[in-house]
Design an enzyme around this catalytic site. Structure first.
Site, short mmCIF file in Angstrom:
data_model
loop_
_atom_site.label_atom_id
_atom_site.label_comp_id
_atom_site.label_asym_id
_atom_site.label_seq_id
_atom_site.Cartn_x
_atom_site.Cartn_y
_atom_site.Cartn_z
CG ASP A 16 -1.82 1.18 1.30
OD1 ASP A 16 -2.95 1.05 0.81
OD2 ASP A 16 -1.44 2.24 1.84
CE1 TYR A 47 0.56 7.70 2.62
CE2 TYR A 47 1.11 5.47 1.96
CZ TYR A 47 0.26 6.34 2.59
OH TYR A 47 -0.87 5.86 3.17
CE LYS A 83 -3.86 4.55 0.62
NZ LYS A 83 -2.45 4.48 1.04
CG HIS A 104 -4.82 9.65 0.59
ND1 HIS A 104 -3.48 9.58 0.30
CD2 HIS A 104 -4.94 9.17 1.85
CE1 HIS A 104 -2.82 9.08 1.34
NE2 HIS A 104 -3.69 8.83 2.30
CG LEU A 127 0.78 -2.47 14.43
CD1 LEU A 127 2.28 -2.57 14.18
CD2 LEU A 127 0.27 -3.74 15.10
CE LYS A 131 7.38 2.99 8.91
NZ LYS A 131 8.14 3.36 10.12
NE ARG A 156 10.09 -2.51 14.76
CZ ARG A 156 11.31 -2.14 15.20
NH1 ARG A 156 11.94 -2.87 16.11
NH2 ARG A 156 11.91 -1.07 14.71
P1 A2P Z 1 9.23 0.56 12.79
O1 A2P Z 1 9.03 1.02 11.38
O2 A2P Z 1 10.50 1.04 13.39
O3 A2P Z 1 9.05 -0.96 12.93
P2 A2P Z 1 1.10 1.56 12.25
O4 A2P Z 1 1.29 0.60 11.13
O5 A2P Z 1 -0.02 1.25 13.18
O6 A2P Z 1 1.05 3.01 11.78
O7 A2P Z 1 2.40 1.45 13.18
C1 A2P Z 1 3.66 1.74 12.68
C2 A2P Z 1 4.59 2.02 13.84
O8 A2P Z 1 4.70 0.85 14.66
C3 A2P Z 1 5.95 2.34 13.37
O9 A2P Z 1 6.48 3.30 14.25
C4 A2P Z 1 6.71 1.02 13.47
O10 A2P Z 1 8.08 1.25 13.70
C5 A2P Z 1 6.05 0.37 14.66
N1 A2P Z 1 5.97 -1.09 14.52
C6 A2P Z 1 5.67 -1.80 13.42
N2 A2P Z 1 5.66 -3.12 13.67
C7 A2P Z 1 5.97 -3.24 14.97
C8 A2P Z 1 6.12 -4.36 15.82
N3 A2P Z 1 5.96 -5.60 15.37
N4 A2P Z 1 6.45 -4.13 17.13
C9 A2P Z 1 6.63 -2.87 17.58
N5 A2P Z 1 6.48 -1.76 16.82
C10 A2P Z 1 6.16 -1.95 15.52
#
Ligand code: A2P
Length: 278
Positions: free
Chosen positions: A48, A53, A82, A113, A195, A235, A241
């Site tokens: 996505d 972006y 988008k 968007h 998240l 993301k 991660r």
């Molecule tokens: P990073 O890119 O350093 O992993 P969302 O998708 O809800 O917007 O969340 C994205 C944020 O959550 C980013 O700051 C990302 O940081 C962090 N993030 C993504 N995956 C994880 C994970 N498995 N555990 C902790 N933080 C995560």
């Protein structure tokens, strides 16, 4: 990795969409490229991005290189971009520009968007996207950040039901009413910031459920999305991660877990679409 099959969801136009996508907001330049390559390597098939972006060039190159390297075929991938707000009056032009930046022959999903109700161009913007759909360069069309009133309005005025509405949605902000409206209308819900932009990772309720399942907090949260037939788009720019967030298809949350997560109440992390842009 490998071998893990992502379930797919059927859109109202008959297209299949992988039920987990890789979000790329805030990934820039080299990191956008390497993260998308990494995501495809670990098994993501749905990516996505968006014009705003600023990473369509890198995302597109990562997709093309992954295909050229034999990691995947283009038709196994589902690519979304988008239409940005300042081009709602020229969706056809904006679409061609995105396609060119991505360097792809077609994209799978093109979305308006934000509704930007004060600008009041979202009906013609969506109508313009619907016209592009017939031309063979975009498979499915939809919107993002549409609340009930504007969603009903585009359907009433264009006669087209968007395949997708991509909205802010996570355990702290479950959007139950809008989820129900989507089900009623046949619109698939994609979750952005699934998240909560990381804000839910340290929540003690999430931690307790994660410990009980020997999973990580992020995996528990993403599983909460999938079990409601939502399509989360997490993301990450971090290799470990990116892989962690993909491995959510081999365990189940209980009904109790689901209820406890839905009851978290952290609220929005992003702007209110009624007001945006302020
Ligand atoms: P990073 O890119 O350093 O992993 P969302 O998708 O809800 O917007 O969340 C994205 C944020 O959550 C980013 O700051 C990302 O940081 C962090 N993030 C993504 N995956 C994880 C994970 N498995 N555990 C902790 N933080 C995560």
């Amino acid at each position: 990795m490998g071998g893990m099959i992502i379930p797919s969801i059927t859109l109202n136009d008959g297209t299949q969409m992988p039920q987990l996508g890789f979000g790329t907001w805030k990934l820039e330049q080299d990191q956008a490229y390497t993260s998308v390559r990494r995501a495809i390597e670990v098994g993501y098939r749905h990516i996505d991005t968006a014009a705003i972006y600023g990473n369509e060039v890198e995302v597109g190159k990562a997709v093309r290189d992954a295909v050229a390297a034999g990691d995947v075929t283009r038709d196994e991938l589902f690519i979304t971009t988008k239409l940005w707000n300042n081009q709602q009056h020229e969706p056809g032009v904006a679409f061609q520009q995105s396609l060119q930046r991505l360097g792809l022959d077609y994209i799978d999903l093109y979305l308006v968007h934000w509704p930007c109700p004060k600008q009041d161009q979202f009906v013609s913007a969506f109508e313009g996207i619907a016209r592009i759909q017939g031309l063979g360069t975009v498979q499915s069309i939809g919107v993002c950040n549409f609340y009930a009133e504007v969603l009903r309005r585009i359907i009433a005025e264009t006669g087209v039901v968007p395949a997708v509405n991509q909205i802010e949605l996570h355990p702290g902000f479950p959007q139950l009413e809008l989820q129900n409206l989507h089900r009623e209308l046949g619109v698939v819900t994609q979750s952005w910031s699934p998240l909560g932009q990381g804000s839910l990772i340290d929540d003690p309720v999430v931690a307790g459920i994660a410990a009980a399942h020997r999973r990580t907090p992020a995996q528990v949260i993403l599983r909460w999305h999938v079990q409601q037939d939502l399509v989360p788009l997490p993301k990450s720019g971090n290799d470990a991660r990116i892989a962690e967030n993909f491995n959510i298809f081999d365990f189940h949350l209980t009904q109790e877990d689901m209820v406890a997560l839905t009851a978290l109440d952290s609220g929005r992390v992003g702007p209110d679409p009624l007001e945006f842009p302020a």
